[in-house]
Design a protein around this motif. Structure first.
Motif, mmCIF file in Angstrom:
data_model
loop_
_atom_site.group_PDB
_atom_site.id
_atom_site.type_symbol
_atom_site.label_atom_id
_atom_site.label_comp_id
_atom_site.label_asym_id
_atom_site.label_seq_id
_atom_site.Cartn_x
_atom_site.Cartn_y
_atom_site.Cartn_z
ATOM 1 N N SER A 263 2.923 124.842 -19.430
ATOM 2 C CA SER A 263 2.720 125.030 -17.991
ATOM 3 C C SER A 263 3.072 126.447 -17.523
ATOM 4 O O SER A 263 2.649 126.882 -16.451
ATOM 5 C CB SER A 263 3.557 124.020 -17.209
ATOM 6 O OG SER A 263 4.927 124.139 -17.543
ATOM 7 N N GLU B 123 -6.141 120.124 -18.518
ATOM 8 C CA GLU B 123 -5.655 120.075 -17.136
ATOM 9 C C GLU B 123 -5.186 121.453 -16.680
ATOM 10 O O GLU B 123 -5.463 121.877 -15.555
ATOM 11 C CB GLU B 123 -4.496 119.076 -17.025
ATOM 12 C CG GLU B 123 -4.923 117.615 -17.087
ATOM 13 C CD GLU B 123 -3.733 116.677 -17.002
ATOM 14 O OE1 GLU B 123 -2.608 117.158 -16.710
ATOM 15 O OE2 GLU B 123 -3.907 115.471 -17.245
ATOM 16 N N GLU C 231 -8.114 123.637 -15.988
ATOM 17 C CA GLU C 231 -8.763 123.271 -14.730
ATOM 18 C C GLU C 231 -7.986 123.804 -13.531
ATOM 19 O O GLU C 231 -8.560 124.213 -12.520
ATOM 20 C CB GLU C 231 -8.907 121.750 -14.651
ATOM 21 C CG GLU C 231 -9.927 121.193 -15.639
ATOM 22 C CD GLU C 231 -9.921 119.678 -15.721
ATOM 23 O OE1 GLU C 231 -9.278 119.054 -14.848
ATOM 24 O OE2 GLU C 231 -10.539 119.122 -16.639
ATOM 25 N N GLU C 232 -6.652 123.811 -13.646
ATOM 26 C CA GLU C 232 -5.825 124.325 -12.548
ATOM 27 C C GLU C 232 -5.990 125.835 -12.373
ATOM 28 O O GLU C 232 -5.760 126.364 -11.280
ATOM 29 C CB GLU C 232 -4.352 123.986 -12.814
ATOM 30 C CG GLU C 232 -4.048 122.489 -12.692
ATOM 31 C CD GLU C 232 -2.660 122.136 -13.208
ATOM 32 O OE1 GLU C 232 -1.930 123.068 -13.619
ATOM 33 O OE2 GLU C 232 -2.310 120.939 -13.216
ATOM 34 N N SER C 233 -6.375 126.520 -13.446
ATOM 35 C CA SER C 233 -6.508 127.986 -13.371
ATOM 36 C C SER C 233 -7.935 128.423 -13.090
ATOM 37 O O SER C 233 -8.262 129.597 -13.218
ATOM 38 C CB SER C 233 -6.050 128.615 -14.702
ATOM 39 O OG SER C 233 -6.935 128.264 -15.756
#
Length: 386
Positions: free
Chosen positions: A108, A147, A150-152
């Protein structure tokens, strides 16, 4: 006069000594007179990132950086490299730091780390960071890594990161896995270029299995991939035995329906090899006839003369009618009279009639062509003109 000159010299020396002593005293109290940008990239200067220059190039200069509450230590350590090094030595120090730090960070944290490198380094260092970070994104599993990607998605370096991740995922995900991810709305693979790039890399590096080819068929049917994409992907496999092996697997598989499409796509790049494959393999007549049509369609776009020569050489073959049909329909826009000639050579009367009707429907306003057809086939019933 000489006494005055000596007095001036003495006064000047005394002033220099006093100034030197004052600077040393101010520096010892933590006051810096200079401030310069890090010797990093234009990105850092554009964003106004500056650090105080070190009075000494000492081994413990990182300890001189003040740690602000909540700020990651790795950021401060990376910035401090600019105080210790410059030029090629700075780049080498940054590369070593990235290699060592990637291993220690949680998955993360990697995006924040990459963002820091992006702002405070040149392209060579940043590209190295992308390739180094990509495998570590998936240290907690593929699902978690996806995930994070996708967040970046809105970050300025998203495209570069996705490209690095896709190269790493080539050996981890099958095309069936990607098909399932697309079904779940994965933004990484729903981008057309990413999907095509991933499959091309897998075809070239890992190879395609029978199940991969079946998934390709589903992706084409669901319009995630185009026929052109499929041709490009299979073209990367080359005209080699690997494709023939996969083709034979499909021949023995209950789902042979994809095979004509696969061969046709292969013909976009290797038409002669695809045609040879049709000639030498044991197909059902239905599959072979469909495959011939796909191959002629592909071959005609790249070399219509060679395609016509192959059809002519196949005049005694059981699949000739299918080849002549495909050639005839491809000729209509540029040579409608030639299209009629090839259609007339079809031996199966029903198929011949179907093709001639298709040609004349397209050219329904061409009276000269109607006369030409009537002279060769008086009994042919022409379609009505609206």
């Amino acid at each position: 006069m000489a006494t005055n000159s000596k007095l001036l010299v003495a006064t000047g020396l005394l002033a220099c000594f006093f100034a030197f002593f004052l600077v040393r005293k101010l520096n010892s109290d933590g006051i810096d007179f200079q401030e310069k940008p890090l010797g990093l990239s234009d990105r850092s200067q554009r964003e106004g990132l500056k650090v105080k220059s070190s009075a000494e190039n000492s081994a413990n200069s990182r300890e001189q950086v003040v740690v602000r509450e909540g700020e990651p230590r790795w950021r401060l350590d990376f910035l401090a490299l600019g105080e210790e090094y410059s030029g090629e030595r700075l780049i080498q120090a940054q590369l070593s730091f990235i290699t060592e730090t990637c291993v220690t960070l949680d998955a993360s944290e990697l995006i924040s780390f990459l963002n820091m490198v992006y702002i405070n380094s040149g392209d060579a260092v940043f590209n190295f960071a992308v390739s180094s970070i990509s495998p570590h994104l998936f240290k907690d599993g593929v699902e978690k890594g996806l995930e994070i990607l996708e967040e970046s998605i809105e970050s300025p370096f998203s495209k570069s990161l996705q490209k690095g991740a896709l190269q790493y995922l080539t050996s981890l995900l099958s095309i069936r896995d990607v098909e399932l991810l697309l079904g779940n709305g994965s933004p990484l693979f729903s981008e057309h270029q990413n999907l095509s790039s991933f499959i091309s890399s897998r075809a070239a590096i890992v190879g395609l299995s029978t199940s991969d080819l079946e998934s390709l068929g589903s992706l084409v049917n669901d319009e995630f991939l185009t026929q052109s994409d499929l041709g490009e992907i299979l073209g990367r496999m080359g005209a080699d035995s690997e494709f023939e092996g996969i083709g034979n697997e499909l021949l023995n598989n209950s789902n042979q329906g994809l095979l004509p499409q696969v061969i046709g796509a292969w013909a976009e790049h290797y038409p002669e090899e695809a045609a040879h494959f049709i000639e030498t393999q044991s197909f059902s007549e239905l599959v072979r006839s469909k495959a011939v049509g796909y191959v002629i369609d592909s071959w005609f776009r790249s070399d219509p003369k060679k395609a016509a020569s192959w059809v002519l050489e196949s005049s005694t073959k059981p699949y000739y009618d299918s080849a002549a049909r495909a050639l005839s329909l491809n000729l209509v826009p540029t040579d409608p009279f030639g299209a009629i000639d090839w259609a007339l050579s079809i031996s199966n009367s029903k198929e011949k009639t179907d093709v001639l009707q298709s040609v004349m429907t397209i050219e329904k306003s061409n009276d000269e062509l109607r006369t030409y057809l009537n002279s060769h086939l008086p009994e042919f019933v022409l379609p009505s003109v609206d």
